[in-house]
Design a protein around this motif. Structure first.
Motif, mmCIF file in Angstrom:
data_model
loop_
_atom_site.group_PDB
_atom_site.id
_atom_site.type_symbol
_atom_site.label_atom_id
_atom_site.label_comp_id
_atom_site.label_asym_id
_atom_site.label_seq_id
_atom_site.Cartn_x
_atom_site.Cartn_y
_atom_site.Cartn_z
ATOM 1 N N TYR A 1 -4.613 4.612 -7.005
ATOM 2 C CA TYR A 1 -4.865 3.326 -6.347
ATOM 3 C C TYR A 1 -3.681 2.392 -6.592
ATOM 4 O O TYR A 1 -3.085 2.426 -7.668
ATOM 5 C CB TYR A 1 -6.104 2.638 -6.931
ATOM 6 C CG TYR A 1 -7.390 3.431 -6.748
ATOM 7 C CD1 TYR A 1 -8.176 3.240 -5.611
ATOM 8 C CD2 TYR A 1 -7.814 4.339 -7.723
ATOM 9 C CE1 TYR A 1 -9.361 3.951 -5.459
ATOM 10 C CE2 TYR A 1 -8.985 5.043 -7.574
ATOM 11 C CZ TYR A 1 -9.764 4.847 -6.438
ATOM 12 O OH TYR A 1 -10.919 5.533 -6.288
ATOM 13 N N PHE B 1 -12.996 3.188 -10.830
ATOM 14 C CA PHE B 1 -12.192 4.345 -10.396
ATOM 15 C C PHE B 1 -12.743 5.628 -11.016
ATOM 16 O O PHE B 1 -12.919 6.642 -10.347
ATOM 17 C CB PHE B 1 -10.728 4.186 -10.828
ATOM 18 C CG PHE B 1 -9.996 3.025 -10.178
ATOM 19 C CD1 PHE B 1 -10.461 2.469 -8.986
ATOM 20 C CD2 PHE B 1 -8.826 2.515 -10.747
ATOM 21 C CE1 PHE B 1 -9.774 1.405 -8.394
ATOM 22 C CE2 PHE B 1 -8.147 1.466 -10.153
ATOM 23 C CZ PHE B 1 -8.629 0.895 -8.972
ATOM 24 N N PRO C 1 -9.526 10.202 -4.687
ATOM 25 C CA PRO C 1 -8.188 9.684 -4.360
ATOM 26 C C PRO C 1 -7.157 10.087 -5.412
ATOM 27 O O PRO C 1 -7.509 10.325 -6.578
ATOM 28 C CB PRO C 1 -8.384 8.166 -4.369
ATOM 29 C CG PRO C 1 -9.834 7.955 -4.270
ATOM 30 C CD PRO C 1 -10.487 9.132 -4.913
ATOM 31 N N VAL D 1 -6.844 -3.848 -3.544
ATOM 32 C CA VAL D 1 -6.798 -2.461 -4.018
ATOM 33 C C VAL D 1 -6.712 -1.521 -2.818
ATOM 34 O O VAL D 1 -7.386 -1.729 -1.802
ATOM 35 C CB VAL D 1 -8.059 -2.123 -4.858
ATOM 36 C CG1 VAL D 1 -7.976 -0.708 -5.414
ATOM 37 C CG2 VAL D 1 -8.213 -3.121 -5.996
ATOM 38 N N TYR D 2 -5.868 -0.528 -2.947
ATOM 39 C CA TYR D 2 -5.710 0.425 -1.845
ATOM 40 C C TYR D 2 -5.843 1.843 -2.394
ATOM 41 O O TYR D 2 -5.202 2.203 -3.393
ATOM 42 C CB TYR D 2 -4.328 0.230 -1.201
ATOM 43 C CG TYR D 2 -4.085 1.145 -0.029
ATOM 44 C CD1 TYR D 2 -4.667 0.870 1.212
ATOM 45 C CD2 TYR D 2 -3.280 2.280 -0.158
ATOM 46 C CE1 TYR D 2 -4.446 1.701 2.289
ATOM 47 C CE2 TYR D 2 -3.060 3.125 0.929
ATOM 48 C CZ TYR D 2 -3.641 2.827 2.155
ATOM 49 O OH TYR D 2 -3.437 3.662 3.218
ATOM 50 N N SER D 3 -6.664 2.657 -1.730
ATOM 51 C CA SER D 3 -6.849 4.037 -2.193
ATOM 52 C C SER D 3 -5.742 4.919 -1.614
ATOM 53 O O SER D 3 -5.471 4.869 -0.412
ATOM 54 C CB SER D 3 -8.174 4.604 -1.700
ATOM 55 O OG SER D 3 -9.223 3.713 -1.954
ATOM 56 N N PHE E 1 -11.774 1.797 -1.333
ATOM 57 C CA PHE E 1 -10.898 0.679 -1.009
ATOM 58 C C PHE E 1 -10.055 1.034 0.193
ATOM 59 O O PHE E 1 -9.060 1.726 0.094
ATOM 60 C CB PHE E 1 -10.037 0.331 -2.219
ATOM 61 C CG PHE E 1 -10.865 -0.024 -3.412
ATOM 62 C CD1 PHE E 1 -11.408 -1.297 -3.520
ATOM 63 C CD2 PHE E 1 -11.134 0.908 -4.407
ATOM 64 C CE1 PHE E 1 -12.186 -1.627 -4.615
ATOM 65 C CE2 PHE E 1 -11.908 0.579 -5.492
ATOM 66 C CZ PHE E 1 -12.442 -0.688 -5.600
ATOM 67 N N LYS F 1 0.859 -1.204 0.000
ATOM 68 C CA LYS F 1 0.000 0.000 0.000
ATOM 69 C C LYS F 1 0.890 1.247 0.000
ATOM 70 O O LYS F 1 2.061 1.178 0.377
ATOM 71 C CB LYS F 1 -0.980 -0.032 1.166
ATOM 72 C CG LYS F 1 -0.423 0.220 2.525
ATOM 73 C CD LYS F 1 -1.538 0.010 3.528
ATOM 74 C CE LYS F 1 -1.008 -0.304 4.909
ATOM 75 N NZ LYS F 1 -0.080 0.647 5.439
ATOM 76 N N SER G 1 -11.304 -4.123 0.356
ATOM 77 C CA SER G 1 -10.202 -3.884 -0.562
ATOM 78 C C SER G 1 -9.889 -5.062 -1.459
ATOM 79 O O SER G 1 -8.890 -5.055 -2.145
ATOM 80 C CB SER G 1 -8.951 -3.527 0.238
ATOM 81 O OG SER G 1 -8.976 -2.155 0.512
#
Ligand code: ADP
Length: 623
Positions: free
Chosen positions: A201, A146, A198, A175-177, A160, A72, A166
């Motif tokens: 990602y 997205f 965001p 998935v990480y924002s 996410f 992340k 996530s």
């Protein structure tokens, strides 16, 4: 003697009865005990299985959570100049610390650009840098999501943030924002996270093939195998769609939909505890929120202090996982496996009890038999001594008179001679029988077999017996079938067998007078397909008591009536007949009706029909 014999079995059967009842009681106790053992075993197996399923899930999720934590990215790293080198370090860390680094296929970065668009970059391990690529069809789902989020006005929608949120199951990917924060109040350092838009990602694409073909089998083997093979069938299904099977340890196995598995575990989750232990950031678990009964937790990014973060919680919901691991025993279910084991236990222990029961019965039967035999032997010795003593006494006194010259009359001398001859013959017969029996018992009796013409043999025996039979007023009938095939036999042994039957007919075959009737037959017969020659000796005497019939061929057995009437005999005759006939591959059968007489039949296998003997063309005849 018969009464005596009958009393013994009743005592023995009582003993056997008691022992058998005892065995039945033991069997019942054993049955109940095994039932309890099985129930206990089932609980233990169930508990063990749950622990194993949990451990399987935890080990799998630990890798997933570690991948999420390591890959992340925060806003500063994205904006900074060292994004590539920072990420290369992370990549090295992942490869170095993970036991199964291959579960991560690719790491992508979706970077927000103008107009709500996103450009896609892929981390190239060789170049140790992100390089821009075209959106792939695989990631198209995410691309759309997205962009929708970036242009939407609404606050809600997929974000996410961690936990199962996530995880995008379709790819599958984590998935990480990457969100920016805005300083709201410099005094309190209050910051707000911009979830709505965001900066980008991180997409960690998982290698499903590796997970299915390598990682799951490794985990399955370490938790569910004894030796090389798995004791359980493992199925991993999607929780969104139960019919979607992700992995199956045995492709043949049909995991019945909606059936209760022996154990199940939710997997594929980024769990709070694991993120906490792998993350360098400070993470706190919140108390249970009133709106949800699941516990959630807060991830506080480094720029904030604990008390300042209240307004911008990042919820990492820990609701179990996207997949479900279902474990079923190879026998179908744990219940079936336990029932199977119980059946085997029952079968072995009951088998042992059965053996014990049979042994008891056999010991009792054998001991009663040997008792019977011992008793008969004693009776035999007493009987034989008596049998010997009478003729010997007669011979002694007659010969003494003759030697002393007291008998002058030639007709009287003749009578004395005939009586001595008769008694000597009787004695010889008995000695012969005893010797033959002793020889046969010790297995020392050898038969010299040659093709024998049965018709001629019967003829010869009857001729030899004719004077005596005629003298005592016997009505003899003979029937010899012409062209009888020969039999392979020791002629003298066979002769003794037939002679024994004739002797018995004479002894037990009727009182004096016209009623004395003897019939001797020789004829062809078949046993199934095999040709036989049968020799039958029939009388019309009193017959044999039905209770004695099963015993007459036993050695030393003498009928009650024969003993009472003091008819001479050793109880060996019929046993010898049986031994001789069986040594020739034949059998002896008897039919007897009280008051009507008895018929003994010797069944002898015949030699090939081609070797037919020339019998006199003779049928029924009275001699
Ligand atoms: P033994 O004649 O010396 O007693 P066997 O073995 O020849 O011994 O016969 C056993 C018993 O079978 C006899 O004691 C008798 O009770 C019975 N038995 C044999 N043959 C006949 C027969 N033809 N009729 C009636 N009883 C017979």
């Amino acid at each position: 003697m018969i009464k005596h014999l009958k009393r013994k079995p009743s005592f023995l059967s009582l003993l056997v009865g008691v022992l058998l009842v005892l065995l039945a009681v033991i069997a019942t106790l054993q049955y109940r005990w095994l039932g309890r053992v099985s129930a206990g075993e089932r609980e233990l197996m169930q508990a063990n299985l749950r622990v194993k399923a949990r451990s399987f899930g935890e080990e799998f999720d630990r890798e997933i959570s570690r991948a999420f934590t390591i890959f992340k990215m925060d806003a500063d790293t994205l904006r900074g100049e060292n994004t590539n080198s920072e990420y290369a370090k992370r990549y090295d860390k992942w490869v170095k610390t993970s036991e199964n680094p291959q579960i991560v296929k690719n790491v992508f970065l979706a970077k927000a650009s103008d107009g709500g668009r996103f450009q896609l970059l892929r981390f190239n391990e060789a170049l140790r840098a992100f390089e821009q690529i075209e959106w792939t069809s695989e990631l198209e789902v995410l691309h759309r999501r997205f962009e929708q989020r970036q242009t939407s006005k609404s606050e809600t929608g997929a974000i996410f943030t961690g936990g199962t949120d996530s995880i995008v199951e379709e790819i599958p990917a984590l998935v990480y924002s990457i969100v920016s924060d805005t300083l709201i109040d410099s005094k309190t350092n209050y910051r707000r996270l911009n979830w709505q838009h965001p900066l980008g990602y991180v997409i960690v694409a998982l290698d499903l093939d590796y997970i299915k073909e390598e990682f799951f089998p490794i985990l399955a083997k370490s938790y569910f195998a004894s030796g090389e093979t798995l004791d359980y069938n493992l199925t991993v299904t999607s929780r969104n769609d139960v019919k979607k099977v992700i992995y199956q340890s045995d492709p043949e196995f049909k995991d019945v939909e909606n059936s209760i598995a022996d154990a199940s575990e939710k997997i594929l989750n980024i769990s709070f505890n694991k993120v906490k232990s792998y993350s360098s950031e400070r993470i706190y678990q919140t108390p249970k929120s009133p709106n949800q009964n699941k516990s959630d937790f807060t991830l506080i990014i480094p720029a904030m202090k604990d008390d300042e973060a209240a307004a911008d919680k990042i919820l990492l919901l820990d609701d179990g996982g996207h997949w479900e691991l279902r474990v079923n025993h190879r026998a179908g279910s744990l219940d079936a496996a336990v029932a199977n084991a119980r059946w085997w236990n029952l079968a072995t222990s009951f088998g042992i009890l059965l053996l014990l029961g049979i042994s008891i019965i056999m010991i009792v039967v054998l001991s009663s038999r040997s008792q019977k035999l011992a008793r008969r032997q004693v009776e035999f010795v007493a009987g034989v001594s008596h049998e010997f003593r009478t003729p010997l006494a007669v011979i002694y006194s007659l010969s003494e008179n003759l030697a002393a010259g007291r008998i002058k009359d030639s007709r009287q001398v003749e009578r004395y001679g005939a009586t001595i001859h008769k008694d000597v013959r009787r004695l010889t017969e008995m000695v012969e029988q005893v010797l033959e029996f002793a020889g046969a018992e010790r297995g020392k009796y050898f038969y010299d077999k040659n093709p024998v013409n049965v018709g001629q043999l019967v003829e010869k025996i009857l001729t030899a017996n004719a004077p005596l039979l005629r003298e005592s007023g016997w009505h003899v009938e003979k029937r010899i079938e012409p062209e009888l095939p020969p039999v392979s036999a020791d002629e003298s042994a066979l002769e003794r067998a037939v002679q024994n039957l004739i002797n018995n007919a004479v002894k037990y075959g009727g009182d004096s007078g016209d009623s004395r009737y003897l019939k001797v037959e020789a004829y062809r017969a078949t046993n199934g397909q095999k040709p036989e020659v049968e020799i039958a000796v029939e009388d019309n005497g009193n017959g044999i008591l039905p209770a004695e019939l099963p015993h007459i061929f036993e050695p030393f057995f003498r009928g009650e009536e024969a003993t009472l009437a003091q008819i001479h005999g050793s109880g060996l005759g019929l046993n010898l007949v049986k031994q001789i006939v069986e040594a020739h591959g034949g059998r002896v059968k008897v039919e007897s009706t009280r008051g009507r007489g008895s018929r003994f039949v010797l069944h002898l296998p015949a030699l090939a029909a081609g070797a037919a003997s020339l019998n006199p063309p003779q049928t029924s005849e009275v001699i």
